[in-house]
Design a protein around this motif. Structure first.
Motif, PDB file in Angstrom:
ATOM      1  N   ILE A 220      22.214  54.070  33.454  1.00 62.13           N
ATOM      2  CA  ILE A 220      22.318  52.752  34.086  1.00 62.13           C
ATOM      3  C   ILE A 220      22.884  52.829  35.506  1.00 62.13           C
ATOM      4  N   ILE A 221      24.089  53.363  35.653  1.00 53.12           N
ATOM      5  CA  ILE A 221      24.742  53.348  36.964  1.00 53.12           C
ATOM      6  C   ILE A 221      24.016  54.231  37.975  1.00 53.12           C
TER       7      ILE A 221
ATOM      8  N   GLY B 219      27.328  54.792  48.151  1.00 56.85           N
ATOM      9  CA  GLY B 219      25.957  54.818  48.643  1.00 56.85           C
ATOM     10  C   GLY B 219      25.127  55.852  47.930  1.00 56.85           C
ATOM     11  N   GLU B 220      25.774  56.953  47.548  1.00 56.17           N
ATOM     12  CA  GLU B 220      25.067  58.038  46.855  1.00 56.17           C
ATOM     13  C   GLU B 220      25.822  58.529  45.623  1.00 56.17           C
ATOM     14  N   THR B 221      27.134  58.593  45.740  1.00 55.97           N
ATOM     15  CA  THR B 221      27.972  59.095  44.648  1.00 55.97           C
ATOM     16  C   THR B 221      28.643  57.925  43.930  1.00 55.97           C
ATOM     17  N   ALA B 222      28.755  58.041  42.610  1.00 59.50           N
ATOM     18  CA  ALA B 222      29.443  57.021  41.818  1.00 59.50           C
ATOM     19  C   ALA B 222      30.470  57.698  40.923  1.00 59.50           C
ATOM     20  N   ILE B 223      31.676  57.122  40.871  1.00 55.36           N
ATOM     21  CA  ILE B 223      32.700  57.632  39.961  1.00 55.36           C
ATOM     22  C   ILE B 223      33.176  56.474  39.080  1.00 55.36           C
ATOM     23  N   PRO B 224      33.271  56.711  37.777  1.00 55.46           N
ATOM     24  CA  PRO B 224      33.623  55.606  36.878  1.00 55.46           C
ATOM     25  C   PRO B 224      35.086  55.218  36.962  1.00 55.46           C
TER      26      PRO B 224
ATOM     27  N   GLY C 283      16.175  51.122  50.355  1.00 54.70           N
ATOM     28  CA  GLY C 283      16.657  50.952  51.718  1.00 54.70           C
ATOM     29  C   GLY C 283      17.897  50.097  51.843  1.00 54.70           C
ATOM     30  N   CYS C 284      18.605  49.889  50.731  1.00 55.64           N
ATOM     31  CA  CYS C 284      19.859  49.112  50.791  1.00 55.64           C
ATOM     32  C   CYS C 284      20.906  49.811  49.938  1.00 55.64           C
ATOM     33  N   LYS C 285      21.449  50.886  50.487  1.00 58.41           N
ATOM     34  CA  LYS C 285      22.454  51.658  49.761  1.00 58.41           C
ATOM     35  C   LYS C 285      23.606  50.764  49.330  1.00 58.41           C
ATOM     36  N   PHE C 286      24.062  51.016  48.111  1.00 54.94           N
ATOM     37  CA  PHE C 286      25.160  50.220  47.583  1.00 54.94           C
ATOM     38  C   PHE C 286      26.487  50.924  47.838  1.00 54.94           C
ATOM     39  N   VAL C 287      27.403  50.224  48.486  1.00 59.39           N
ATOM     40  CA  VAL C 287      28.761  50.713  48.720  1.00 59.39           C
ATOM     41  C   VAL C 287      29.728  49.655  48.215  1.00 59.39           C
ATOM     42  N   GLY C 288      30.602  50.043  47.312  1.00 61.91           N
ATOM     43  CA  GLY C 288      31.559  49.089  46.769  1.00 61.91           C
ATOM     44  C   GLY C 288      31.821  49.352  45.309  1.00 61.91           C
ATOM     45  N   VAL C 289      32.136  48.280  44.584  1.00 59.45           N
ATOM     46  CA  VAL C 289      32.342  48.366  43.139  1.00 59.45           C
ATOM     47  C   VAL C 289      31.111  47.803  42.449  1.00 59.45           C
ATOM     48  N   LEU C 290      30.559  48.577  41.538  1.00 58.15           N
ATOM     49  CA  LEU C 290      29.416  48.137  40.755  1.00 58.15           C
ATOM     50  C   LEU C 290      29.879  47.931  39.321  1.00 58.15           C
ATOM     51  N   GLY C 291      29.814  46.697  38.859  1.00 56.64           N
ATOM     52  CA  GLY C 291      30.281  46.372  37.521  1.00 56.64           C
ATOM     53  C   GLY C 291      29.128  46.010  36.614  1.00 56.64           C
ATOM     54  N   ALA C 292      28.907  46.820  35.591  1.00 53.15           N
ATOM     55  CA  ALA C 292      27.797  46.595  34.670  1.00 53.15           C
ATOM     56  C   ALA C 292      28.278  45.786  33.474  1.00 53.15           C
ATOM     57  N   GLY C 293      27.670  44.616  33.276  1.00 54.18           N
ATOM     58  CA  GLY C 293      27.917  43.837  32.068  1.00 54.18           C
ATOM     59  C   GLY C 293      26.977  44.324  30.981  1.00 54.18           C
ATOM     60  N   LEU C 294      27.526  44.836  29.916  1.00 52.75           N
ATOM     61  CA  LEU C 294      26.721  45.514  28.892  1.00 52.75           C
ATOM     62  C   LEU C 294      26.844  44.828  27.535  1.00 52.75           C
ATOM     63  N   ILE C 295      25.807  44.981  26.742  1.00 49.27           N
ATOM     64  CA  ILE C 295      25.863  44.662  25.324  1.00 49.27           C
ATOM     65  C   ILE C 295      25.640  45.958  24.556  1.00 49.27           C
ATOM     66  N   ILE C 296      26.584  46.308  23.703  1.00 52.74           N
ATOM     67  CA  ILE C 296      26.401  47.459  22.826  1.00 52.74           C
ATOM     68  C   ILE C 296      25.687  46.941  21.584  1.00 52.74           C
TER      69      ILE C 296
END
Length: 583
Positions: free
Chosen positions: A398-399, A350-355, A410-423
């Motif tokens: 990004i993340i 919701g607030e913290t993200a760890i890769p 107003g919609c905190k994200f909790v879970g796994v967030l997977g970014a599809g990227l193009i380098i």
């Protein structure tokens, strides 16, 4: 035993009430086979011996013992002798037992003879109807805080999650709904094939009945539909985003609006509902270009086209013919970005993200990254293309802006967030092309094979907003998964082809694990294909070359004439390694 203890007043009938199931009982050489949750709970209540929630299938007692011991490997509080004593006590019990029926409602004939079976095995419906009146005792208060987990889903990703949760010291038992034949037969979880995961009230009822402490939602569709919201209102801790937060994957227009509002680098795009206007824009921009359906499409809704006519056909397919279902009333036309496609995953509370560890998958169906897009034909971790500098950029640009932006919306994200990227080839910078709001499939398979941390504890921390200070421990080895799919996938394919020699394939190397994405049993007890992507043959090695060799050796050991696979998983990283060696 139990009936006598009830009569003698040693145990209250309200706590354990066993209804004998004589028609569902099979014995071999006086060895009893415990294959039923109610019996397991009663067994623990009487003997005070925890069975590690092991499932035992039709096999000799020696094989039962091997499986029993293997299910407790890696637990700090166990030793072999203690486990063996439990096993002996288990065999000495006189509980009624139920034969296993597979996850598709058919009786599985024993692949190993039990001895003389004079009575036909009952149907799954018969077993369930006889078992309805058997109450499940509440979880033991002396379990040291270990949780009972329920994984929602039926594919290879869910199998991998069950596999990792079962090994978690803080996880007492694992269920999977609906699961599949491979998950059930592996013993990594108890499958609940009769549970309709689209019916939140049914899921809530089962959670309460089984004492579920943590629900982990695998696929995207239930998340977008709001299963987490419903379970949260019922007070059930669930790992995954709310329906509003899941719109990052469920709605391409919402995803792009978040990118625009919070300055997240993404490909230039425009949204259309009218086919003619979309074609005019495509003609103006030229090819190559990307056409994407607005909603969910099982990883196949993005079409990269090299010719204008192909782009026009893609527009008609989505807006006129409705090829991707309800999400086809709207589409996005996006600029084509040339470069390496890579995935970046993070756990979010919701607030913290760890890769998570770096990973790269292969979306195209054919060797050399050719052909149609799929849900994924293979993956490997770590991915050399994701350098530490690039990972830092993705987290910072990004993340984290996405996590903060979702909280601001107003919609905190909790879970796994997977970014599809193009380098991007021309700039070397990463641009965001899509979000997954759950573990990717097949990326999850390599994650779970490399993860050394207690998965249950980490997911609980995310649910409770306590990821700050959490670090993940990964195996230094490389993991690779090669997906085996039914011929014809991602187009029309024929289910039902027989798959053999899976046990031998898992024995080609100690690090091989086969995750089942879609299998069932036929009437002879053989595994058969039941979906497009069917198996995820996964292996670890000291480096990418060794992991690749082990995975493909296992693939080649599998006898499946109705399947196919890519022969070049990992080729980009291997090419890069060879260039570096030559330099």
């Amino acid at each position: 035993m139990i009936q006598n203890m009830i009569k003698e007043g040693k145990i209250a009938p309200a706590k354990v009430s066993i209804k004998l199931l004589p028609k569902a009982t099979q014995e071999s050489r006086n060895d009893k086979f415990l294959l039923n949750e109610e019996s397991r709970s009663a067994f623990e209540a009487v003997t005070k011996i925890e069975t590690e929630f092991a499932l035992f299938f039709a096999c000799p007692v020696e094989e039962m013992e091997r499986r029993f011991l293997s299910r407790s490997q890696g637990r700090e509080d166990d030793n072999v002798e203690a486990i063996r004593k439990r096993f002996e006590a288990f065999l000495g019990s006189s509980l009624s037992v139920i034969e296993h029926c597979n996850s598709w409602g058919n009786v599985r004939k024993p692949s190993r003879l039990l001895g003389s079976l004079s009575t036909p095995l009952p149907s799954l419906a018969a077993v369930q109807s006889m078992s309805k009146s058997v109450p499940v005792p509440p979880p033991s208060s002396g379990d040291g805080g270990r949780v009972v987990a329920l994984v929602i889903g039926a594919g290879g990703r869910e199998h991998a999650l069950c596999f990792a949760l079962q090994r978690s010291p803080s996880c007492k038992a694992v269920f999977c709904a609906p699961g599949n034949a491979g998950i059930s037969s592996s013993g990594n979880a108890v499958c609940l094939p009769g549970l309709d995961i689209s019916d939140s009230s049914a899921v809530i009822s089962v959670c309460r009945e089984l004492g579920i402490d943590l629900v982990v939602v695998g696929p995207e569709a239930p998340l977008v539909s709001g299963i987490v919201d419903d379970l949260a209102r019922a007070g059930i801790l669930t790992f995954g985003p709310s329906s509003k937060a899941a719109a990052l994957e469920g709605s391409k227009t919402f995803f792009k609006s978040i990118c625009d509002k919070y300055n997240i680098p993404t490909a230039k795009y425009k949204t259309f509902t009218d086919p003619s206007e979309a074609k005019q824009y495509i003609k103006k921009e030229g090819a190559p270009i990307v056409v994407k359906t607005h909603g969910l499409a099982a990883g196949k809704g993005a079409i990269v086209v090299m010719m204008l006519e192909e782009a026009y056909d893609a527009v008609d397919s989505m807006l006129v013919k409705g090829a991707f279902g309800s999400g086809c009333g709207k589409l996005i036309v996006e600029e084509f970005l040339e470069g390496d496609e890579v995935s970046f995953y993070a756990l979010v509370d919701g607030e913290t993200a760890i890769p998570l560890a770096s990973v790269q998958d292969h979306k195209r169906v054919g060797d050399g990254d050719t052909g149609l897009n799929t849900g994924g034909m293979g993956a490997y971790s770590p991915a050399p293309v994701l350098t530490p500098e690039l990972q830092s950029f993705v987290m910072k640009s990004i993340i984290l802006p996405t996590v903060k932006g979702m909280a601001a919306e107003g919609c905190k994200f909790v879970g796994v967030l997977g970014a599809g990227l193009i380098i991007e080839k021309k700039s070397g910078f990463a641009k965001l092309i899509e979000y997954d709001v759950r573990f990717g499939d097949p990326e999850c398979q390599v994650f779970m094979l490399r993860l050394k941390s207690d998965l249950a504890r980490v997911l609980l921390a995310a649910c409770r907003g306590e990821l700050s200070g959490v670090t993940l421990d990964w195996s230094p080895e490389t993991a690779m998964v090669v997906v085996m799919a039914s011929r014809g996938y991602p187009g029309n394919y024929q289910a039902g082809s027989v798959i053999q020699n899976l046990e031998a394939a898992e024995m080609v190397a100690p690090s091989v694990k086969i995750f089942h994405g879609g299998t069932a049993f036929d009437s002879d007890g053989n595994f058969i294909a039941a979906s497009g992507r069917v198996l995820g043959v996964t292996a670890k090695g000291r480096n990418l070359e060794e992991a690749r060799e082990r995975a493909y050796n296992a693939v080649e050991a599998i006898d499946w004439r109705g399947g196919f696979y890519r022969h070049d998983i990992g080729w980009r990283a291997l090419t890069k390694t060879e260039v570096e060696k030559e330099g």
